[in-house]
Scaffold this active site. Structure first.
Site, short mmCIF file in Angstrom:
data_model
loop_
_atom_site.label_atom_id
_atom_site.label_comp_id
_atom_site.label_asym_id
_atom_site.label_seq_id
_atom_site.Cartn_x
_atom_site.Cartn_y
_atom_site.Cartn_z
CE1 TYR A 31 -24.44 40.03 -23.25
CE2 TYR A 31 -22.92 41.06 -21.70
CZ TYR A 31 -23.44 40.96 -22.99
OH TYR A 31 -22.96 41.75 -24.00
CE LYS A 55 -22.17 38.50 -25.40
NZ LYS A 55 -22.33 38.40 -26.88
#
Length: 261
Positions: free
Chosen positions: A162, A166
Protein backbone atom coordinates in the site's frame (compact mmCIF):
# COMPACT_ATOMS: atom_id res chain seq x y z
CA UNK A 1 -21.97 26.30 -7.09
CA UNK A 2 -18.33 25.63 -7.85
CA UNK A 3 -18.92 22.56 -10.03
CA UNK A 4 -22.19 23.46 -11.73
CA UNK A 5 -22.86 21.05 -14.64
CA UNK A 6 -19.35 19.58 -14.50
CA UNK A 7 -19.17 15.84 -15.14
CA UNK A 8 -17.14 14.12 -12.43
CA UNK A 9 -16.02 10.49 -12.50
CA UNK A 10 -15.42 9.31 -8.92
CA UNK A 11 -13.97 5.83 -8.43
CA UNK A 12 -14.66 4.00 -5.19
CA UNK A 13 -17.58 6.38 -4.74
CA UNK A 14 -19.88 4.05 -2.83
CA UNK A 15 -18.26 4.36 0.61
CA UNK A 16 -15.80 6.24 2.80
CA UNK A 17 -13.79 9.07 1.28
CA UNK A 18 -15.15 8.44 -2.21
CA UNK A 19 -18.73 8.69 -1.04
CA UNK A 20 -17.99 11.90 0.87
CA UNK A 21 -16.43 13.37 -2.29
CA UNK A 22 -19.38 12.30 -4.45
CA UNK A 23 -21.89 13.83 -2.04
CA UNK A 24 -19.95 17.09 -1.75
CA UNK A 25 -19.51 17.40 -5.51
CA UNK A 26 -23.21 16.76 -6.09
CA UNK A 27 -24.03 19.55 -3.63
CA UNK A 28 -21.77 21.80 -5.70
CA UNK A 29 -23.73 21.06 -8.88
CA UNK A 30 -21.65 18.30 -10.49
CA UNK A 31 -23.04 15.31 -12.35
CA UNK A 32 -21.51 12.28 -10.61
CA UNK A 33 -20.44 9.07 -12.33
CA UNK A 34 -20.43 6.68 -9.36
CA UNK A 35 -17.81 4.01 -10.09
CA UNK A 36 -17.35 0.96 -7.88
CA UNK A 37 -17.56 -2.84 -7.85
CA UNK A 38 -20.55 -3.51 -5.58
CA UNK A 39 -23.68 -3.04 -7.69
CA UNK A 40 -26.05 -2.84 -4.75
CA UNK A 41 -24.03 -0.07 -3.12
CA UNK A 42 -23.63 1.72 -6.43
CA UNK A 43 -27.41 1.73 -6.86
CA UNK A 44 -28.03 2.98 -3.33
CA UNK A 45 -25.41 5.73 -3.69
CA UNK A 46 -26.94 6.96 -6.95
CA UNK A 47 -30.45 6.84 -5.46
CA UNK A 48 -29.41 8.79 -2.36
CA UNK A 49 -27.62 11.46 -4.39
CA UNK A 50 -30.70 11.88 -6.56
CA UNK A 51 -32.99 11.96 -3.52
CA UNK A 52 -30.90 14.84 -2.16
CA UNK A 53 -31.44 16.77 -5.38
CA UNK A 54 -28.22 15.81 -7.17
CA UNK A 55 -27.52 14.11 -10.48
CA UNK A 56 -25.74 10.77 -10.74
CA UNK A 57 -25.35 7.56 -12.72
CA UNK A 58 -23.74 4.30 -11.66
CA UNK A 59 -21.08 2.16 -13.33
CA UNK A 60 -19.75 -1.19 -12.15
CA UNK A 61 -16.09 -1.20 -13.17
CA UNK A 62 -12.88 -2.93 -12.14
CA UNK A 63 -10.35 -0.10 -12.40
CA UNK A 64 -7.48 -2.57 -12.74
CA UNK A 65 -8.92 -3.61 -16.13
CA UNK A 66 -7.75 -1.28 -18.88
CA UNK A 67 -10.57 -2.38 -21.18
CA UNK A 68 -13.27 -1.81 -18.56
CA UNK A 69 -11.90 1.63 -17.75
CA UNK A 70 -11.83 2.65 -21.42
CA UNK A 71 -15.42 1.48 -21.79
CA UNK A 72 -16.38 3.44 -18.67
CA UNK A 73 -15.03 6.72 -19.97
CA UNK A 74 -16.66 6.17 -23.36
CA UNK A 75 -20.01 5.51 -21.67
CA UNK A 76 -19.77 8.59 -19.45
CA UNK A 77 -18.81 10.82 -22.38
CA UNK A 78 -21.62 9.40 -24.49
CA UNK A 79 -24.23 9.87 -21.78
CA UNK A 80 -23.19 13.32 -20.55
CA UNK A 81 -21.24 14.76 -23.49
CA UNK A 82 -17.96 15.39 -21.66
CA UNK A 83 -15.66 14.43 -18.78
CA UNK A 84 -14.44 17.37 -16.71
CA UNK A 85 -13.19 15.81 -13.48
CA UNK A 86 -11.62 12.49 -12.53
CA UNK A 87 -11.21 11.50 -8.89
CA UNK A 88 -8.99 8.43 -8.56
CA UNK A 89 -10.12 7.21 -5.17
CA UNK A 90 -10.62 3.44 -5.50
CA UNK A 91 -8.16 1.63 -3.26
CA UNK A 92 -7.51 -1.44 -1.14
CA UNK A 93 -4.82 -2.64 1.22
CA UNK A 94 -3.60 -5.83 2.84
CA UNK A 95 -2.24 -5.34 6.35
CA UNK A 96 0.48 -7.94 6.75
CA UNK A 97 4.08 -7.87 8.01
CA UNK A 98 6.65 -7.61 5.25
CA UNK A 99 7.90 -11.18 5.62
CA UNK A 100 4.43 -12.71 5.23
CA UNK A 101 3.24 -10.52 2.35
CA UNK A 102 2.65 -12.68 -0.72
CA UNK A 103 3.02 -11.94 -4.39
CA UNK A 104 -0.75 -12.11 -4.64
CA UNK A 105 -1.06 -9.43 -1.93
CA UNK A 106 1.40 -7.21 -3.76
CA UNK A 107 -0.28 -7.59 -7.15
CA UNK A 108 -3.79 -7.11 -5.78
CA UNK A 109 -2.92 -3.83 -4.03
CA UNK A 110 -0.81 -2.34 -6.81
CA UNK A 111 -3.30 -3.35 -9.50
CA UNK A 112 -6.02 -1.25 -7.87
CA UNK A 113 -4.08 1.48 -6.07
CA UNK A 114 -1.53 2.29 -8.77
CA UNK A 115 -2.37 0.66 -12.07
CA UNK A 116 -6.01 1.68 -11.65
CA UNK A 117 -5.02 5.32 -11.20
CA UNK A 118 -2.91 5.21 -14.35
CA UNK A 119 -5.58 3.44 -16.43
CA UNK A 120 -8.31 5.88 -15.38
CA UNK A 121 -6.19 8.96 -16.11
CA UNK A 122 -5.09 7.49 -19.42
CA UNK A 123 -8.68 6.76 -20.46
CA UNK A 124 -10.08 10.13 -19.33
CA UNK A 125 -7.31 12.28 -20.82
CA UNK A 126 -8.45 12.13 -24.49
CA UNK A 127 -11.85 13.57 -23.59
CA UNK A 128 -10.26 16.30 -21.48
CA UNK A 129 -7.76 17.11 -24.21
CA UNK A 130 -10.57 17.61 -26.73
CA UNK A 131 -12.09 20.32 -24.57
CA UNK A 132 -8.70 21.70 -23.43
CA UNK A 133 -9.88 21.38 -19.84
CA UNK A 134 -9.71 18.83 -17.07
CA UNK A 135 -9.13 18.24 -13.39
CA UNK A 136 -7.58 14.99 -12.18
CA UNK A 137 -7.26 14.42 -8.44
CA UNK A 138 -5.53 11.29 -7.17
CA UNK A 139 -6.30 10.12 -3.64
CA UNK A 140 -2.95 9.09 -2.23
CA UNK A 141 -2.17 8.51 1.45
CA UNK A 142 0.10 9.72 4.22
CA UNK A 143 1.44 6.16 4.09
CA UNK A 144 3.04 7.09 0.79
CA UNK A 145 5.03 9.96 2.32
CA UNK A 146 7.01 8.06 4.97
CA UNK A 147 7.10 5.01 7.21
CA UNK A 148 4.18 4.46 9.54
CA UNK A 149 5.05 3.27 13.08
CA UNK A 150 2.69 0.98 14.97
CA UNK A 151 0.33 0.37 12.08
CA UNK A 152 -1.20 -3.06 12.73
CA UNK A 153 -0.84 -6.77 12.07
CA UNK A 154 2.00 -7.15 14.57
CA UNK A 155 4.44 -5.11 12.51
CA UNK A 156 5.75 -1.53 12.70
CA UNK A 157 4.65 -1.06 9.09
CA UNK A 158 2.48 -3.87 7.72
CA UNK A 159 1.62 -1.73 4.70
CA UNK A 160 4.50 -2.35 2.27
CA UNK A 161 2.42 -2.79 -0.93
CA UNK A 162 0.00 0.00 0.00
CA UNK A 163 2.74 2.47 0.95
CA UNK A 164 4.71 1.65 -2.19
CA UNK A 165 1.65 2.15 -4.37
CA UNK A 166 0.74 5.47 -2.76
CA UNK A 167 4.30 6.79 -3.01
CA UNK A 168 4.18 5.89 -6.70
CA UNK A 169 0.86 7.73 -7.05
CA UNK A 170 2.52 10.88 -5.71
CA UNK A 171 5.21 10.62 -8.38
CA UNK A 172 2.69 9.68 -11.07
CA UNK A 173 0.80 12.86 -10.17
CA UNK A 174 3.85 14.94 -11.02
CA UNK A 175 4.58 13.17 -14.30
CA UNK A 176 0.97 13.39 -15.47
CA UNK A 177 0.85 17.07 -14.53
CA UNK A 178 3.84 17.74 -16.78
CA UNK A 179 2.41 15.76 -19.67
CA UNK A 180 -1.15 17.03 -19.51
CA UNK A 181 -0.54 20.64 -18.48
CA UNK A 182 -0.23 21.95 -22.05
CA UNK A 183 -3.77 20.65 -22.66
CA UNK A 184 -5.32 22.69 -19.86
CA UNK A 185 -5.49 19.69 -17.52
CA UNK A 186 -4.31 19.94 -13.92
CA UNK A 187 -3.28 16.87 -11.94
CA UNK A 188 -2.97 16.97 -8.15
CA UNK A 189 -3.13 14.55 -5.24
CA UNK A 190 -4.59 14.57 -1.76
CA UNK A 191 -2.84 12.36 0.81
CA UNK A 192 -5.21 11.66 3.72
CA UNK A 193 -4.01 10.54 7.10
CA UNK A 194 -6.16 8.32 9.34
CA UNK A 195 -9.91 8.49 8.77
CA UNK A 196 -12.70 6.07 9.74
CA UNK A 197 -13.18 4.35 6.38
CA UNK A 198 -13.88 0.79 5.23
CA UNK A 199 -10.13 0.20 4.82
CA UNK A 200 -9.43 1.07 8.44
CA UNK A 201 -12.49 -0.68 9.91
CA UNK A 202 -12.78 -3.89 7.87
CA UNK A 203 -9.37 -5.21 8.91
CA UNK A 204 -9.76 -4.53 12.65
CA UNK A 205 -12.08 -5.48 15.49
CA UNK A 206 -13.89 -2.56 17.18
CA UNK A 207 -11.39 -2.76 20.03
CA UNK A 208 -8.41 -2.79 17.68
CA UNK A 209 -9.86 0.14 15.73
CA UNK A 210 -10.37 2.19 18.90
CA UNK A 211 -6.80 1.51 20.01
CA UNK A 212 -5.48 2.34 16.52
CA UNK A 213 -7.33 5.67 16.40
CA UNK A 214 -6.16 6.56 19.90
CA UNK A 215 -2.53 5.88 18.93
CA UNK A 216 -2.97 7.99 15.83
CA UNK A 217 -4.38 10.94 17.79
CA UNK A 218 -1.21 11.00 19.88
CA UNK A 219 0.87 11.57 16.71
CA UNK A 220 -1.18 14.53 15.45
CA UNK A 221 -0.66 18.23 16.06
CA UNK A 222 -4.45 18.67 16.10
CA UNK A 223 -4.84 15.65 18.42
CA UNK A 224 -8.05 14.42 16.82
CA UNK A 225 -9.18 12.18 13.97
CA UNK A 226 -10.51 14.07 10.98
CA UNK A 227 -13.95 13.88 9.42
CA UNK A 228 -14.57 12.69 5.88
CA UNK A 229 -15.79 16.15 4.90
CA UNK A 230 -12.36 17.48 5.87
CA UNK A 231 -10.94 15.31 3.06
CA UNK A 232 -13.67 16.12 0.56
CA UNK A 233 -13.11 19.88 0.88
CA UNK A 234 -9.45 19.88 -0.29
CA UNK A 235 -10.42 17.52 -3.11
CA UNK A 236 -13.12 20.00 -4.11
CA UNK A 237 -10.48 22.74 -4.21
CA UNK A 238 -8.33 20.77 -6.67
CA UNK A 239 -11.37 19.78 -8.75
CA UNK A 240 -12.67 23.34 -9.05
CA UNK A 241 -11.37 26.42 -10.81
CA UNK A 242 -10.24 27.75 -7.42
CA UNK A 243 -7.03 25.78 -8.10
CA UNK A 244 -6.68 26.69 -11.78
CA UNK A 245 -2.98 27.63 -11.36
CA UNK A 246 -2.02 24.65 -9.19
CA UNK A 247 -0.78 21.36 -10.61
CA UNK A 248 1.62 18.55 -9.79
CA UNK A 249 1.09 18.92 -6.04
CA UNK A 250 0.40 16.43 -3.25
CA UNK A 251 -1.43 17.92 -0.27
CA UNK A 252 -1.25 16.03 3.03
CA UNK A 253 -4.56 16.17 4.88
CA UNK A 254 -3.51 14.41 8.06
CA UNK A 255 -4.03 16.66 11.08
CA UNK A 256 -0.32 17.51 11.23
CA UNK A 257 1.50 14.21 11.62
CA UNK A 258 4.61 14.69 13.80
CA UNK A 259 6.54 12.20 11.68
CA UNK A 260 5.68 14.03 8.44
CA UNK A 261 6.50 17.61 9.47
Amino acid sequence: MRLKDKVAVVTGANSGIGRAIADRFAEEGAIIAVVAMNQERIDSTVAEIKAAGGRAAGYRVDVSSQDEVKALMASVAEEFGRIDILINNAGITRYRPFDTTTGEDWDMVLNIDLKGVFFCAQAAAPYMRKQNYGRIVNISSAAGTGSTPGASAGSPGATAPYAAAKAAVNMLTKTLARELGPNGITVNAVAPGTFPTAISTSTRTPEELAAHLERRKQTLVLQRIGTLDEVATPVLFFASDDSSYVTGQTLCVDGGRFDRM
